[in-house]
Design an enzyme around this catalytic site. Structure first.
Site, short mmCIF file in Angstrom:
data_model
loop_
_atom_site.label_atom_id
_atom_site.label_comp_id
_atom_site.label_asym_id
_atom_site.label_seq_id
_atom_site.Cartn_x
_atom_site.Cartn_y
_atom_site.Cartn_z
N SER A 1 -39.84 -0.07 -64.28
CA SER A 1 -40.34 1.21 -63.76
C SER A 1 -39.90 2.41 -64.59
O SER A 1 -40.37 3.53 -64.35
CB SER A 1 -39.89 1.40 -62.31
OG SER A 1 -38.48 1.48 -62.23
N LYS B 1 -37.38 6.25 -53.84
CA LYS B 1 -37.27 7.07 -55.05
C LYS B 1 -37.56 8.54 -54.75
O LYS B 1 -36.86 9.45 -55.23
CB LYS B 1 -38.22 6.54 -56.12
CG LYS B 1 -37.85 5.16 -56.65
CD LYS B 1 -38.90 4.64 -57.63
CE LYS B 1 -38.52 3.26 -58.14
NZ LYS B 1 -39.53 2.70 -59.07
#
Length: 781
Positions: free
Chosen positions: A688, A731
């Site tokens: 990611s 996140k």
């Protein structure tokens, strides 16, 4: 017929002087393993018509000579010649006696071996014979064999006690090897094939060797049996005294009227219990075993412990589920803030259970970072359902016997933890929490995850068999709830049996509500404080959340508030009437702020980008640094990166070179690019950060600074496309905690914004990108 047989018997009694054995003789075939050896006299039972005719013909026409052989298959009533052994014994009829049932007992004397080679007549058999002569020379080896056979047979006779002294004396007087071999062979209880082999063997030395081998084998077995008998006899003698005293004690007890033995008490207890049939049968069997053995033996203690477990398991005890769904909902709402999905699933189960009692309990798995309330929610579920609660931690578990128990053959054996928890709860339908299911280990002692497959499978756990209990126990009514921080460490087969419910991290807004409505009232009660003696402002709570904790859950927040209340209680005991905690007082009570935003970028910088990552502890913000320096075009990676992240960095370099084009070709060839992720002691991996590393490289090559209010996440492909990633909510919450206002996300993650709380989503700008061109455009100022 009787006159005819009287004549036959009379002829047999008459003395007879045999000249020579005729070449042709009647044949008598014996069955049931009988064989006549030369120089032996054997009584034979005769009943078959064909045999009687052969016997009559022998006496009338062949001077009482007859050829005797055996059937190969004793079950055949009328065998053909091919079903008989060719080699047999020429015998003489000594006596014929009629028995009360009409059959005859015939006394035969074996004379010499012969082979039947031709059938002259079928009914009765009349065969032509070849006399088999036995010739041998006396040698020292033969003499040694004779002695060995005598000694071995004497030893065999001593062990078996089957033979009289006259028989042994007769054997010792035989010096002829041929005769001795036949004599001993006739006395041994041998199989038909063994007897026939000895009869067909014409060499006395070889025959004696065969007999010696048979005797040696039998003597060895008999010697072992004798040793075992001696040991058993000794043990019986040792136990006789104890047995006598026990019987005497039993008689005294009966005389005193104390007739209820331990076994009687156990049987009475068994009758009162509502055990299933298979459990009753097992208990009855164990009680009967206990009744037959000494009450002081070790095995008796093992049986008592087993019966205690069997009797104390809740075979028929269960609690009634709460029928009032609204009341259950109130309990869940009062215990936890948010967690909508988990609460709905429990209420759905209650609704279906209310309509049908046959519905199986779900297997739930609460997945989320530490401190979000997984364990406490399981307790709340048990209260909402009105069920008993039991808890077991699986973290570090490496022995499958902890799940399925030890077999009773082991010293100190006990049932597995599952049945132990069921017994503790005293209910067959409790809420059973299996904590930290993602942290089990595998060792040489087995795989506990494999043992859990049977426990957590609704199709199998109806008949769960613990190794100790050895009989099925129904776990289908148990509501299993497991907890985990991540799912990738749970074996796929086990994960497939569970219904995953994700408990995500809390926003700062949610934490402040939880602190005000749940944590503070609970802690005030624990510390004997009330609203008159202790107050904390909303600003102080927010400052604790921002500067003293940085977590997905509320565990550290609880510790900070607990610490505040302990210090407040101390001040009150020292004379203060009340304590009011404000933002400015926190450093005095809690010390310096442990959480600093040192890692955050204070201004736009070249080659420095905020990246977003997701761990088992929640979302985190990290800075990706890229530095261009003179070199040969190498890529240097530091920060304890995993293999997936290293591959992602190499892809990012290729994308950056393609993006910058020919104008930067020489710069790439004559420079090294160093990528670093701070906090080098912490391992990092995953794809990611691909977009973050690519933007950092492009920024350092082109000399463009990246906005410090922006963070990004996404996987990069070799064509510069941005792919979706997981953990988006965690996140974004991490970015919100760090004060970041703009987030770059993959276009395919746009759907995940629905899960973001409004109080977070409304304060942030979300930019969805599909390729690196747009990502650079939106991030570089």
């Amino acid at each position: 017929m009787s006159t005819k047989f009287e004549k036959l018997e009379k002829l047999a009694r008459e003395s007879f002087q045999s000249p020579e054995v005729p070449e042709t003789l009647p044949l008598i075939h014996l069955r049931n393993g009988m064989i006549i050896f030369p120089q032996t006299v054997v009584p034979v039972h005769v009943a078959r018509e064909k045999t009687l005719l052969a016997l009559e013909q022998s006496i009338e026409s062949y001077q009482q000579f007859v050829f005797v052989t055996s059937q190969k298959d004793p079950s055949v009533e009328e065998p053909s010649f091919d079903q008989l052994y060719e080699i047999g014994t020429v015998s003489k009829v000594l006596q014929v006696v009629q028995l009360p049932d009409g059959s005859f007992r015939v006394l035969l004397e074996g004379l010499e071996r012969a082979r039947a080679y031709e059938v002259v007549q079928d009914n009765p058999f009349l065969v032509k014979l070849e006399i088999l002569k036995v010739n041998y020379r006396k040698t020292k080896k033969l003499e040694a064999l004779i002695r060995s056979v005598r000694e071995s047979f004497a030893k065999y006779a001593y062990y078996t006690q089957r033979y009289s002294q006259e028989t042994l004396s007769a054997m010792s007087e035989i010096s002829d090897a041929n005769r001795l071999a036949d004599f001993v062979a006739s006395l041994l209880p041998l199989q038909l094939k063994q007897r026939q082999s000895l009869l067909e063997q014409l060499k006395p030395a070889k025959r004696l060797e065969m007999i010696l081998e048979i005797l040696s084998h039998e003597n060895e077995i008999l010697e072992i049996e004798r040793e075992l008998d001696t040991k058993v006899k000794k043990r019986i003698e040792e136990n006789q005294k104890e047995f006598f005293l026990r019987e005497k004690l039993k008689a005294i007890t009966e005389e005193l009227g104390e007739k209820d033995t331990e076994a009687d008490q156990l049987k009475a207890r068994l009758q009162k219990l509502k055990l299933p049939e298979h459990a009753k049968q097992k208990a009855t069997l164990e009680i009967e075993r206990l009744e037959k053995m000494s009450p002081y033996s070790a095995e008796a203690t093992v049986i008592r412990t087993y019966l205690d477990w069997l009797f104390n398991l809740p075979w028929d005890n269960s609690t009634e589920d709460r029928q009032d769904i609204s009341q259950a909902e109130k309990i869940l709402q009062a215990s936890h803030y948010g967690l909508k999905e988990a609460k709905e699933r429990i209420l759905e189960f209650l609704a279906v259970r209310k309509r049908s009692n046959s519905v199986k309990a779900p297997i739930l798995c609460f997945v989320g970072p530490p401190g979000v309330g997984k364990t406490s929610l399981a307790r709340a579920v048990s209260q909402a359902l009105n069920r008993k609660f039991a808890h077991m931690s699986l973290g570090g578990l490496r022995d499958e016997a902890e799940i399925k128990g030890h077999r009773r053959t082991y010293v100190g054996a006990m049932p597995g933890r599952i049945l132990q928890l069921i017994r503790t709860a005293q209910s067959k339908n409790p809420v059973l929490l299996l904590d930290e299911i993602d942290k089990m280990a595998v060792s040489f002692q087995g795989d506990p995850a494999a043992a859990l497959l049977e426990v957590l499978d609704p199709e199998q756990n109806k008949e769960f068999v613990d190794h100790y209990l050895e009989i099925p126990f129904d776990l289908s009514n148990v509501l299993f709830i497991t907890t985990a921080n991540v799912t990738h460490t749970i074996p796929p087969a086990l994960l497939d049996r569970m219904e995953i419910i994700e408990l995500e991290g809390y926003t700062d807004y949610e934490k402040s509500i939880i602190a005000r409505q749940y944590i503070i009232p609970k802690l005030m009660g624990e510390n004997a404080l009330n609203e008159a003696t202790f107050k904390i402002t909303q600003g102080a709570i927010k400052k604790i959340i921002h500067t003293y904790t940085r977590e997905a859950g509320v565990r550290q927040l609880t510790r900070m508030l607990q610490r505040l209340m302990r210090k407040s209680a101390l001040k009150i005991e020292q004379g203060a009437k009340s304590v009011v905690i404000k933002s400015k007082d926190l450093e005095h009570f809690l010390g310096p702020q442990p959480v600093q935003n040192d890692i955050m970028l204070s201004k736009p910088e070249i080659g420095a980008v905020h990246g977003l990552a997701w761990t088992e502890y929640g979302g985190v913000v990290m800075v990706v640094e890229s530095l261009l320096m003179p070199g040969k075009g190498d890529l240097i990676l530091t920060g304890r990166l995993g293999e997936v992240m290293r591959e992602s960095a190499r892809i990012a370099l290729s994308v950056a070179r393609s993006f910058c084009g020919q104008d930067c070709k020489e710069k790439f060839q004559q420079s090294d690019i160093h990528i670093n992720l701070p906090e080098g002691a912490v391992p990092k991996d995953g794809p990611s950060a691909g977009i973050t590393m690519t933007v950092a490289m492009i920024s350092s090559v082109l000399g463009k600074p990246v906005r410090n209010d922006t963070a990004m996440t996404g996987e990069i492909t070799l064509r510069g496309k941005i792919l979706a990633v997981g953990g988006v909510k965690e996140k974004i919450l991490a970015a919100h905690r760090h004060g970041i206002k703009r987030i770059l996300l993959p276009k395919t993650n746009e759907k995940d914004l629905k899960r973001i709380p409004p109080q977070v989503k409304d304060k942030m700008e979300f930019i969805f990108v599909e390729d690196i061109e747009k990502a650079v455009e939106k991030s570089c100022s």
